[in-house]
Design a protein around this motif. Structure first.
Motif, mmCIF file in Angstrom:
data_model
loop_
_atom_site.group_PDB
_atom_site.id
_atom_site.type_symbol
_atom_site.label_atom_id
_atom_site.label_comp_id
_atom_site.label_asym_id
_atom_site.label_seq_id
_atom_site.Cartn_x
_atom_site.Cartn_y
_atom_site.Cartn_z
ATOM 1 N N UNK A 82 14.082 6.014 43.325
ATOM 2 C CA UNK A 82 13.786 5.341 44.582
ATOM 3 C C UNK A 82 12.326 5.757 45.079
ATOM 4 N N UNK A 83 12.166 6.884 45.328
ATOM 5 C CA UNK A 83 11.017 7.367 46.022
ATOM 6 C C UNK A 83 9.797 6.892 45.450
ATOM 7 N N UNK A 84 9.824 6.936 44.082
ATOM 8 C CA UNK A 84 8.530 6.785 43.315
ATOM 9 C C UNK A 84 8.392 5.217 43.390
ATOM 10 N N UNK A 85 9.545 4.659 43.027
ATOM 11 C CA UNK A 85 9.494 3.004 43.191
ATOM 12 C C UNK A 85 9.114 2.600 44.652
ATOM 13 N N UNK A 86 9.428 3.034 45.814
ATOM 14 C CA UNK A 86 9.238 2.759 47.125
ATOM 15 C C UNK A 86 7.641 2.745 47.294
ATOM 16 N N UNK A 87 7.107 4.257 46.979
ATOM 17 C CA UNK A 87 5.824 4.409 47.218
ATOM 18 C C UNK A 87 5.038 3.526 46.476
ATOM 19 N N UNK A 88 5.360 3.242 45.213
ATOM 20 C CA UNK A 88 4.452 2.267 44.522
ATOM 21 C C UNK A 88 4.489 0.860 44.910
ATOM 22 N N UNK A 89 5.678 0.541 45.483
ATOM 23 C CA UNK A 89 5.743 -0.740 46.363
ATOM 24 C C UNK A 89 4.710 -0.924 47.412
ATOM 25 N N UNK A 90 4.974 0.099 48.175
ATOM 26 C CA UNK A 90 4.080 0.178 49.473
ATOM 27 C C UNK A 90 2.515 0.184 48.955
ATOM 28 N N UNK A 91 2.149 0.968 48.166
ATOM 29 C CA UNK A 91 0.641 1.016 47.714
ATOM 30 C C UNK A 91 0.360 -0.303 46.965
ATOM 31 N N UNK A 92 1.185 -0.834 46.196
ATOM 32 C CA UNK A 92 0.791 -2.101 45.721
ATOM 33 C C UNK A 92 0.486 -3.261 46.729
#
Length: 129
Positions: A82-92
């Protein structure tokens, strides 16, 4: 792009709100100085060497975001996706906003674009686990 820090979080703040507040820091600054910032953003996004460096810095920002998000949620950043995916979504979303802003003739407000983007992804960001 320099290393980003997170604004202090109110207790119980949803991840989507915390991530939005974080990406709004540079986007609000860009919007406030759009006469200088917009041509610079266009140059960075359209120059392969500059864009590559920008993406390297964004990857560093992603690591920091995921680590802090994991800390706030009591998750293990090495074990939980979750943390990596959420950070990736935010930066996308951040990247999409920069591209949209750089292509706008009227120079849309990047902060408003970010709020629109997070309205789309917010529910997913707030689904932890």
């Amino acid at each position: 792009m320099r290393r980003r820090s997170w604004p202090p979080a109110p207790p119980g703040e949803p991840p989507s709100t915390a991530l939005l507040r974080t990406v709004l820091v540079p986007l609000t600054t860009c919007g406030a100085h759009s006469e200088k910032a917009l041509p610079l953003v266009r140059l960075i996004l359209r120059t392969p060497a500059l864009h590559a460096r920008f993406l390297e810095r964004q990857a560093q920002w992603r690591e920091g975001l995921s680590t802090e998000l994991a800390r706030r949620l009591g998750l293990d950043p090495a074990a939980d996706l979750y943390p990596h995916l959420a950070a990736g979504m935010a930066l996308t979303a951040f990247d999409t906003v920069l591209w949209r802003w750089s292509e706008s003739e009227a120079g849309d407000d990047p902060a408003e674009l970010a709020e629109q983007a997070f309205a789309v992804i917010g529910t997913s960001l707030d689904t932890v686990g």
